[in-house]
Design a protein around this motif. Structure first.
Motif, PDB file in Angstrom:
ATOM      1  N   GLN A 182     -11.879  10.473  17.370  1.00 26.74           N
ATOM      2  CA  GLN A 182     -10.786  11.310  17.387  1.00 26.74           C
ATOM      3  C   GLN A 182     -10.004  11.285  15.902  1.00 26.74           C
ATOM      4  OE1 GLN A 182      -7.135  10.055  19.618  1.00 26.74           O
ATOM      5  NE2 GLN A 182      -6.900  12.002  20.468  1.00 26.74           N
ATOM      6  N   GLN A 183      -9.798  12.768  15.703  1.00 27.02           N
ATOM      7  CA  GLN A 183      -8.899  12.830  14.249  1.00 27.02           C
ATOM      8  C   GLN A 183      -7.883  13.675  14.706  1.00 27.02           C
ATOM      9  OE1 GLN A 183     -11.691  13.782  10.889  1.00 27.02           O
ATOM     10  NE2 GLN A 183     -13.540  13.234  12.146  1.00 27.02           N
ATOM     11  N   MET A 184      -6.762  13.636  14.164  1.00 27.35           N
ATOM     12  CA  MET A 184      -5.665  14.540  14.328  1.00 27.35           C
ATOM     13  C   MET A 184      -4.897  14.904  13.025  1.00 27.35           C
ATOM     14  SD  MET A 184      -4.048  13.189  17.686  1.00 27.35           S
ATOM     15  CE  MET A 184      -3.119  14.377  18.285  1.00 27.35           C
ATOM     16  N   THR A 211      -1.719  17.911  11.472  1.00 30.13           N
ATOM     17  CA  THR A 211      -0.667  18.769  11.681  1.00 30.13           C
ATOM     18  C   THR A 211      -0.897  19.874  10.483  1.00 30.13           C
ATOM     19  OG1 THR A 211       0.714  17.347  12.584  1.00 30.13           O
ATOM     20  CG2 THR A 211       1.590  19.489  12.030  1.00 30.13           C
ATOM     21  N   ALA A 239      -5.943  20.892  20.102  1.00 37.97           N
ATOM     22  CA  ALA A 239      -6.178  19.526  20.755  1.00 37.97           C
ATOM     23  C   ALA A 239      -5.779  19.878  22.524  1.00 37.97           C
ATOM     24  CB  ALA A 239      -5.553  18.216  20.298  1.00 37.97           C
ATOM     25  N   THR A 249      -2.274  19.956  24.327  1.00 41.43           N
ATOM     26  CA  THR A 249      -1.317  19.267  23.458  1.00 41.43           C
ATOM     27  C   THR A 249      -0.290  20.079  22.775  1.00 41.43           C
ATOM     28  OG1 THR A 249      -2.489  18.870  21.628  1.00 41.43           O
ATOM     29  CG2 THR A 249      -2.612  17.290  23.327  1.00 41.43           C
TER      30      THR A 249
END
Length: 125
Positions: free
Chosen positions: A90-92, A94, A111, A114
């Motif tokens: 998982q990579q997040m 903004t 995502a 979310t």
């Protein structure tokens, strides 16, 4: 939790055939960072006492230099980040504005259901 810092300065993206030096966790100087932040209209340029420690203490800070000048080449910097974190499940991040399409082009997507959330005292969004 590791902090990941990527800066994408879209106006430099058109530099194709020039020698760009990419560095991981290299030295950054306050004034060169502030110049780039101001050119991009980012309010953090007005808070260098918070910005510089945040950048310098990131788990991974990728910088790009063209003829010694700090610039950003989005796709090249993302390639470096993916060489480090590409195997994570998982990579997040903004993203807003023009950066959204860029990050979609390198494989990121919304995502699920979310919602991005923040505590923010600025006024530019």
């Amino acid at each position: 939790m590791s902090v990941l810092t990527i800066y994408n300065f879209m106006h430099i993206e058109s530099v194709v055939n020039m020698e760009v030096e990419i560095e991981i966790n290299g030295k950054i100087v306050q004034e060169e960072v502030l110049v780039l932040y101001r050119e991009n209209g980012w309010s953090s340029a007005e808070k260098p006492e918070q910005l510089l420690p945040a950048l310098r203490n990131s788990h991974t800070l990728v910088t790009a230099r063209l003829n010694g000048e700090l610039v950003g080449i989005g796709r090249k910097m993302m390639d470096v980040m993916q060489s480090i974190y590409g195997q994570f499940h998982q990579q997040m991040l903004t993203a807003d504005g023009k950066a959204i399409d860029f990050y979609k082009s390198v494989g990121f997507e919304r995502a699920g259901k979310t919602e991005p959330m923040w505590v923010y005292s600025g006024t530019e969004h």
